[in-house]
Design an enzyme around this catalytic site. Structure first.
Site, mmCIF file in Angstrom:
data_model
loop_
_atom_site.group_PDB
_atom_site.id
_atom_site.type_symbol
_atom_site.label_atom_id
_atom_site.label_comp_id
_atom_site.label_asym_id
_atom_site.label_seq_id
_atom_site.Cartn_x
_atom_site.Cartn_y
_atom_site.Cartn_z
ATOM 1 N N CYS A 184 -1.818 0.796 -7.024
ATOM 2 C CA CYS A 184 -1.279 -0.131 -6.023
ATOM 3 C C CYS A 184 -2.292 -0.439 -4.911
ATOM 4 O O CYS A 184 -3.266 -1.143 -5.167
ATOM 5 C CB CYS A 184 0.031 0.438 -5.502
ATOM 6 S SG CYS A 184 1.119 -0.845 -4.904
ATOM 7 N N HIS A 235 3.440 2.446 -9.591
ATOM 8 C CA HIS A 235 3.330 3.817 -9.063
ATOM 9 C C HIS A 235 3.678 4.869 -10.114
ATOM 10 O O HIS A 235 4.809 5.373 -10.127
ATOM 11 C CB HIS A 235 4.294 3.977 -7.870
ATOM 12 C CG HIS A 235 3.814 3.303 -6.636
ATOM 13 N ND1 HIS A 235 3.069 3.937 -5.676
ATOM 14 C CD2 HIS A 235 3.973 2.035 -6.212
ATOM 15 C CE1 HIS A 235 2.781 3.098 -4.694
ATOM 16 N NE2 HIS A 235 3.311 1.932 -5.004
ATOM 17 N N GLU A 277 2.981 7.852 -10.149
ATOM 18 C CA GLU A 277 3.223 9.166 -9.521
ATOM 19 C C GLU A 277 4.679 9.312 -9.071
ATOM 20 O O GLU A 277 5.092 10.399 -8.690
ATOM 21 C CB GLU A 277 2.254 9.375 -8.341
ATOM 22 C CG GLU A 277 2.592 8.660 -7.042
ATOM 23 C CD GLU A 277 2.306 7.159 -7.035
ATOM 24 O OE1 GLU A 277 2.016 6.587 -8.109
ATOM 25 O OE2 GLU A 277 2.409 6.542 -5.964
HETATM 26 N N1 GLN Z 1 1.254 -3.919 -0.195
HETATM 27 C C1 GLN Z 1 0.345 -2.833 -0.123
HETATM 28 C C2 GLN Z 1 -1.062 -3.306 0.218
HETATM 29 O O1 GLN Z 1 -1.310 -4.460 0.257
HETATM 30 C C3 GLN Z 1 0.327 -2.074 -1.420
HETATM 31 C C4 GLN Z 1 1.663 -1.462 -1.658
HETATM 32 C C5 GLN Z 1 1.638 -0.129 -2.327
HETATM 33 O O2 GLN Z 1 0.611 0.555 -2.410
HETATM 34 N N2 GLN Z 1 2.793 0.295 -2.744
HETATM 35 O O3 GLN Z 1 -1.915 -2.507 0.446
#
Ligand code: GLN
Length: 187
Positions: free
Chosen positions: A79, A170, A172
């Site tokens: 992410c 995610h 994890e």
């Molecule tokens: N929206 C977050 C970002 O731009 C990422 C979201 C996440 O890691 N769950 O960094």
């Protein structure tokens, strides 16, 4: 095997638990001196990429980590971590590590699907995987040499480039260790 988990912000403890369950030793990267230890792999967790990028620089870890990634340190980025690796962020001049030749779109699911959603997506080498997306990015485009590992609804959500593997979701946070196991296997 020793895996370093970036622990300045975001969901790093959950990664540590999964890695430990799989038999790996974990260390937390919180400050520059933590980088003096040897480790075999790096996890860049989810969270907020803007904050993580800023903290990496303020804490004096940015350059060393970037160099390690460029020199072949195996990385699993989830992410926000994937955003840190991306060479381009759509509609934004910000570049963090920029070590993976992809363009990511941040908060890509905002209006359409709400900020949180789940999907069972196919992942290369694994099969169906329960994917949790939280204000997630997706990969808008990839350059040569980037392998697409997963796409959900025509959006790329898993990629590999040399030593770097990145996912928009995610792994994890679900009760399924196969993405982390794949990462450890590849080290
Ligand atoms: N929206 C977050 C970002 O731009 C990422 C979201 C996440 O890691 N769950 O960094």
């Amino acid at each position: 095997m020793k895996i370093a988990v970036l622990a300045v912000q975001g969901a790093f403890e959950e990664h540590e638990k999964v890695l430990q369950r799989l038999g790996a030793e974990t260390i937390q990267l919180r400050q520059a001196k933590d980088l003096e230890q040897d480790f075999d792999g790096l996890v860049l967790p989810g969270g907020e990429s803007t904050v993580q990028g800023k903290l990496l620089k303020e804490l004096g870890m940015f350059d060393t980590l970037k160099e390690k990634i460029q020199n072949g340190l195996p990385v699993l980025a989830t992410c926000a971590g994937l955003i840190l690796l991306a060479e381009h962020i759509a509609g934004d001049d910000t570049v963090h590590f920029g070590t993976m030749p992809i363009t990511v779109k941040r908060n890509a699911y905002g209006r359409q699907l709400g900020s949180f959603h789940q999907a069972d997506g196919l992942f290369e080498g694994i099969g169906t995987f329960p994917m949790e997306f939280i204000r997630a990015p997706y990969v808008e485009s990839v350059s040569d040499g980037v392998e697409v590992l997963s796409a959900v609804d025509d959006r790329i959500v898993g990629v590999r480039y040399q030593n770097q593997m990145g996912v928009a979701f995610h792994p994890e946070l679900v009760d399924d260790d196969r993405i982390h196991a794949l990462f450890l296997q590849q080290i």
